[in-house]
Structures are given as C-alpha cells and as structure tokens.
Design an enzyme around this catalytic site. Structure first.
Site, short mmCIF file in Angstrom:
data_model
loop_
_atom_site.label_atom_id
_atom_site.label_comp_id
_atom_site.label_asym_id
_atom_site.label_seq_id
_atom_site.Cartn_x
_atom_site.Cartn_y
_atom_site.Cartn_z
N GLU A 124 12.00 -63.63 -7.33
CA GLU A 124 11.51 -64.82 -7.23
C GLU A 124 12.26 -64.73 -5.77
OE1 GLU A 124 9.08 -65.79 -8.49
OE2 GLU A 124 8.51 -65.22 -9.88
N SER A 145 6.33 -60.45 -10.11
CA SER A 145 7.96 -59.52 -9.16
C SER A 145 8.91 -58.58 -9.73
CB SER A 145 9.28 -61.19 -9.49
OG SER A 145 9.13 -61.54 -11.16
N HIS A 146 7.99 -58.49 -10.62
CA HIS A 146 8.55 -57.21 -11.35
C HIS A 146 6.97 -55.61 -11.73
CE1 HIS A 146 11.68 -59.56 -13.28
NE2 HIS A 146 12.75 -58.55 -13.44
#
Length: 344
Positions: free
Chosen positions: A188, A47-48
């Site tokens: 997310e 997610s990053h």
C-alpha cells in the site's frame, strides 16, 4: 474514457501462468503463483494482484528464489507436518501440505503445517480459504523482512507480519480475515508512492524516526504497527511462532539475508488447522449453527463481516470478468514476451 480490457478469471490466470513459465518457473510453481495473483485481482485486492508479478520476477532474476524448486513433505504421523520449500516460493509448498494438514486436523482435532526455507510474497487469505474449503478452521502467520518499528522504537525491526484466520460456513462464504500487523501492507505504501499520494497520518516514520506522510520517506524509514503496543506485541508473537519456534528466520534475519526490500524475502510460515467438530464432540447442538448465531448478531447491528467486500468483488468478477487498463495489459504482454529481460 480510459480503455479497458475485460478478461475472465480463467483467462487472466492463464496469462499470468504463461508469464511465470516464460521466466523459468516450473509448472507447479507457475500455476500456484498465478492462482493467488489472479485471486487478488478477482477480489479487487490490487496490492496483491498483478502488481506483485514484477517483484516475483526480480526475485527470480536476482537468484534469491529457486524457480524450479520441488518442495518436500515430511510427515511422521504427528500433529506437526513439515514442508521444505527448498528455497522456492511458499505457494506450491503450501499446496503440497494443505491436504495432509486438513486430514490430520480432522483426525486429531488440531494440526500444524510448518513451511521452511520459502520465499513469500502473497496474501494469506487464499491459503486460509483453501483450508476452510476442506472443512477446517485455520490460522496462518509469517514474518517478512524488517520494515516496521516496534511501538516506541525508531528503526525497522519487525516485519509487516500478516495474520489470517478462517472459519468454514457450510453453504456460505467463509468467515475470513487477513491483515498485516503493520498499519498497512508495504504494498500500500508503494502504491501511494506510484500514485504520488500522501500517506495517512500515523502510518510511518522517516529515517530519523519522525512521523511522515511522504511515501518515499516512509520506505526509507519504517512503517508503524497497528494499534500501538498491541499490534507490536502481536507482531512479535508472529516472529516467535513463525520464525524462532519453527527454526527459521525472523524478519531482521530475512532482511540481513536478502540485503534489500525490493525483492521477496525468504523465511518460514506456520499454519494451524482445527476441526470444529472434534473440539465440540460430545457437546449439544451443532458447532456451525452456534457460529451462525454470532455472525447473525453482528450483521443485525449493521456491522459487516470481514472479507465481505472481497466476496462482493469476487461475485462481480465471476459474473462480468476482470477489467484491466490498457497500461496493465501492455505490461502483462511485455512480461510474457520478455520474461526476466523485462525487469531490472
């Protein structure tokens, strides 16, 4: 079997950096952003990871971040160091201020780095690990844009408002946690939407304030704070300390300025650094040895320390490289080839 391409961490970092250079970022900004995004992939924090590149490019293309900003450090010798990001990304501003912050904390015991007028998109743990690598404990926080309803509320007002802490462990990976004060990071929710997966219960509410597990409805409504009123209070604290107190935007103000949640928001960031040796000066024993007694006691109970999964994934990536799908590689090559023309 799905075709994959395996890149070294260095190769992936260079690829991402070239994408940002093609998009018009100056060398310090491109290198800084590439480092934190590659670190996300390295540590299996998708997610990053490379997912964030498009959002950064959209923000540049929309004129909501200065790609060639040169951050300016102001240091009056006190415990508060300031960096004006000049409307650029927060990462190069942090890179400029971090060594001064760590040195000041070692001198005074505690010091603060205030970053103003920055555009923030990344996780905080890369910053925290930079500081623990300099021998100081650190606490970082920032607002976001209003996407989270306060406990008992029905509309977005707070940000995901991450909070991260790190403790140096000489000879070992640091003790680090980094979490959003919402139940989950907004990324997310987006990843669930892209995958067509329902959200867990109690993650979000829809635009009418009713509970929902539909990612689309959640993105149109609001996320919820973790831990009910406790998470809501911590998130509000971050709005105060890393927004109002440093003379910068709260999450509501950031959303008003940006007008959308599809781009990275502009606000401020607050990082505190502590010298364990200075705080423990004159007391018997070694401050780091005392901390290890606590960590050992946690592990002896069968519990794990936060970030251990990240560190395990990191060791694997360092030994074996980072595997990307054919679709991911195609998208990276498209971004490198087309730059800002690749995004809406």
């Amino acid at each position: 079997m799905t075709q994959t391409t395996t890149l070294t961490i260095h190769a992936l970092t260079e690829l991402i950096e070239s994408i940002f250079r093609t998009a018009g970022l100056n060398a310090p900004a491109a290198a800084s952003l590439a480092h934190v995004i590659a670190a996300g992939e390295r540590d299996a924090c998708k997610s990053h990871g490379i997912y964030r590149i498009e959002g950064c490019l959209r923000t540049v293309k929309a004129g909501k971040v200065a790609p060639d900003a040169a951050p300016v450090l102001a240091d009056d010798g006190s415990a508060v160091i300031r960096v004006d990001a000049k409307g650029g990304f927060s990462n190069p501003a942090f890179d400029l201020g971090a060594p001064v912050l760590a040195a000041r904390a070692r001198k005074l015991g505690v010091a603060a780095l205030v970053i103003n007028d920055c555009v923030h998109f990344a996780a905080l743990w890369p910053e925290i690990e930079t500081l623990t690598g300099m021998g100081v404990a650190a606490l970082a926080m920032c607002p976001s844009y209003a996407t989270v309803a306060p406990a008992g509320g029905s509309k977005p007002l707070l940000g995901t408002n991450p909070l991260a802490f790190g403790w140096p462990r000489p000879g070992k990976s640091p003790y680090v946690f980094d979490f959003a004060t919402s139940v989950a990071a907004r990324g997310e929710i987006e990843l669930h939407r892209r995958a067509g997966k329902a959200l867990p219960e109690q993650w979000a509410i829809d635009a009418q304030g009713k509970p929902t597990t539909d990612p689309e409805q959640a993105l149109a409504g609001a996320m919820l704070p973790f831990g009910g009123h406790k998470g809501s209070a911590i998130s509000t604290m971050i709005e105060l300390l890393a927004g109002a107190m440093i003379g910068d935007l709260t999450s509501a103000g950031a959303l008003d300025l940006l007008g959308t949640t599809t781009l990275a928001p502009q606000h401020g960031e607050l990082i505190l650094a502590f010298s364990p040796e200075r705080f423990a000066a004159g007391r018997p024993g070694n401050v780091f040895d005392r901390a290890e007694v606590l960590f050992d006691a946690i592990l002896e109970q069968g519990a794990r320390l936060p970030s251990q999964r990240r560190f395990t994934a990191r060791a694997k990536a360092e030994a074996e490289g980072i595997a990307l799908t054919a679709a991911e590689m195609a998208q990276l090559e498209r971004l490198r080839s087309l730059g800002l023309d690749a995004v809406n």
